[in-house]
Design a protein around this motif. Structure first.
Motif, short mmCIF file in Angstrom:
data_model
loop_
_atom_site.label_atom_id
_atom_site.label_comp_id
_atom_site.label_asym_id
_atom_site.label_seq_id
_atom_site.Cartn_x
_atom_site.Cartn_y
_atom_site.Cartn_z
N VAL A 182 0.96 -7.99 -1.87
CA VAL A 182 1.18 -7.21 -3.10
C VAL A 182 -0.07 -7.26 -3.96
CG1 VAL A 182 2.54 -7.03 -5.21
CG2 VAL A 182 3.68 -7.55 -3.05
N LEU A 183 -0.66 -8.44 -4.13
CA LEU A 183 -1.86 -8.57 -4.96
C LEU A 183 -3.03 -7.80 -4.39
CD1 LEU A 183 -1.70 -12.32 -6.02
CD2 LEU A 183 -1.06 -10.30 -7.36
N ASP A 184 -3.10 -7.67 -3.08
CA ASP A 184 -4.17 -6.89 -2.46
C ASP A 184 -4.07 -5.41 -2.82
OD1 ASP A 184 -5.35 -9.08 -1.30
OD2 ASP A 184 -4.39 -8.80 0.67
N GLU A 185 -2.89 -4.95 -3.18
CA GLU A 185 -2.70 -3.54 -3.54
C GLU A 185 -3.04 -3.26 -5.00
OE1 GLU A 185 0.86 -1.65 -2.16
OE2 GLU A 185 1.08 -3.12 -0.55
N VAL A 186 -3.19 -4.30 -5.80
CA VAL A 186 -3.57 -4.12 -7.21
C VAL A 186 -5.05 -3.82 -7.27
CG1 VAL A 186 -3.73 -5.22 -9.47
CG2 VAL A 186 -1.75 -5.68 -8.00
N ALA A 187 -5.40 -2.76 -7.98
CA ALA A 187 -6.81 -2.39 -8.15
C ALA A 187 -6.99 -1.87 -9.57
CB ALA A 187 -7.20 -1.33 -7.14
N VAL A 205 0.59 -2.32 -9.81
CA VAL A 205 1.78 -2.35 -8.96
C VAL A 205 2.97 -2.60 -9.88
CG1 VAL A 205 2.99 -3.59 -7.12
CG2 VAL A 205 0.53 -3.18 -6.94
N PHE A 206 3.97 -1.73 -9.77
CA PHE A 206 5.19 -1.84 -10.57
C PHE A 206 6.25 -2.51 -9.71
CE2 PHE A 206 2.80 1.76 -12.11
CZ PHE A 206 2.80 1.55 -13.48
N LEU A 207 6.88 -3.53 -10.24
CA LEU A 207 7.92 -4.26 -9.51
C LEU A 207 9.28 -3.92 -10.10
CD1 LEU A 207 6.20 -7.75 -9.27
CD2 LEU A 207 6.29 -5.97 -7.52
N THR A 208 10.24 -3.72 -9.19
CA THR A 208 11.60 -3.41 -9.63
C THR A 208 12.52 -4.59 -9.35
OG1 THR A 208 12.18 -2.41 -7.50
CG2 THR A 208 11.29 -0.95 -9.19
N ASP A 225 -4.80 -5.11 -12.93
CA ASP A 225 -6.13 -5.70 -12.93
C ASP A 225 -6.46 -6.20 -14.34
OD1 ASP A 225 -8.80 -5.76 -11.29
OD2 ASP A 225 -9.32 -4.99 -13.28
N ILE A 226 -7.15 -7.32 -14.44
CA ILE A 226 -7.45 -7.92 -15.75
C ILE A 226 -8.29 -7.00 -16.61
CG2 ILE A 226 -9.49 -9.19 -15.02
CD1 ILE A 226 -6.83 -10.55 -17.40
N SER A 227 -9.19 -6.22 -16.02
CA SER A 227 -10.01 -5.31 -16.83
C SER A 227 -9.14 -4.21 -17.45
CB SER A 227 -11.15 -4.72 -16.01
OG SER A 227 -10.66 -3.96 -14.94
N ASP A 228 -8.12 -3.76 -16.74
CA ASP A 228 -7.18 -2.78 -17.31
C ASP A 228 -6.42 -3.39 -18.48
OD1 ASP A 228 -7.90 -0.82 -15.52
OD2 ASP A 228 -6.23 -1.21 -14.15
N MET A 254 -0.10 8.59 -7.50
CA MET A 254 1.28 8.24 -7.33
C MET A 254 1.44 6.74 -7.61
SD MET A 254 3.74 9.12 -4.23
CE MET A 254 5.00 10.05 -4.92
N PRO A 255 2.41 6.38 -8.44
CA PRO A 255 2.57 4.96 -8.78
C PRO A 255 2.96 4.12 -7.57
CG PRO A 255 4.27 6.31 -9.85
CD PRO A 255 3.36 7.23 -9.10
N ASN A 256 2.48 2.90 -7.56
CA ASN A 256 2.78 1.95 -6.50
C ASN A 256 3.96 1.10 -6.96
OD1 ASN A 256 2.71 0.23 -4.35
ND2 ASN A 256 0.58 -0.39 -4.61
N ILE A 257 5.14 1.40 -6.43
CA ILE A 257 6.38 0.74 -6.86
C ILE A 257 6.92 -0.07 -5.69
CG2 ILE A 257 8.71 1.10 -7.72
CD1 ILE A 257 7.68 3.80 -8.85
N LYS A 258 7.24 -1.32 -5.98
CA LYS A 258 7.74 -2.22 -4.94
C LYS A 258 8.92 -3.02 -5.50
CE LYS A 258 3.70 -2.55 -2.29
NZ LYS A 258 4.02 -1.69 -1.20
N PRO A 259 9.85 -3.39 -4.63
CA PRO A 259 10.91 -4.30 -5.08
C PRO A 259 10.34 -5.70 -5.28
CG PRO A 259 11.15 -3.84 -2.75
CD PRO A 259 10.03 -2.97 -3.26
N ILE A 260 10.92 -6.43 -6.19
CA ILE A 260 10.41 -7.77 -6.50
C ILE A 260 10.49 -8.69 -5.27
CG2 ILE A 260 12.54 -8.82 -7.34
CD1 ILE A 260 10.78 -9.92 -9.67
N SER A 261 11.37 -8.38 -4.36
CA SER A 261 11.48 -9.20 -3.15
C SER A 261 10.20 -9.16 -2.31
CB SER A 261 12.67 -8.74 -2.30
OG SER A 261 12.51 -7.39 -1.92
N ASP A 262 9.37 -8.13 -2.51
CA ASP A 262 8.09 -8.07 -1.79
C ASP A 262 7.14 -9.19 -2.21
OD1 ASP A 262 9.03 -5.88 -0.47
OD2 ASP A 262 7.41 -4.53 -1.09
#
Length: 87
Positions: free
Chosen positions: A16-21, A26-29, A40-43, A1-9
């Protein structure tokens, strides 16, 4: 399931960065619409390598369509001739 967050987060950007793997961006709206991706840089590097490969394959296909291709027998003859010259 995609990790979607508002930009205000991003006010607490470390959370937010801790959730990136790897494999889990992490998709920001912004105003309820997708706007940014943190990945992630490798992605990112894999994406760039794939994009470069696809561009090269497309170039090769267009060149083959324009100039034509060689048959297997023709390639074998070329290699046989080169090896005969070296011997």
């Amino acid at each position: 399931m995609p990790n979607i967050k508002p930009i205000s987060d991003l006010r607490s950007y470390t959370a937010v960065l801790d959730e990136v793997a790897q494999g889990s961006p992490v998709f920001l709206t912004k105003n309820g619409r997708g706007r940014y991706v943190i990945q992630d840089i490798s992605d990112y590097e894999r994406y760039e390598a794939e994009r470069t490969l696809l561009a090269q394959l497309d170039y090769g296909k267009r060149a083959a369509d324009k100039r034509g291709t060689l048959t297997t027998e023709h390639v074998r003859d070329i290699f046989a001739e080169r090896f005969a010259q070296e011997a």
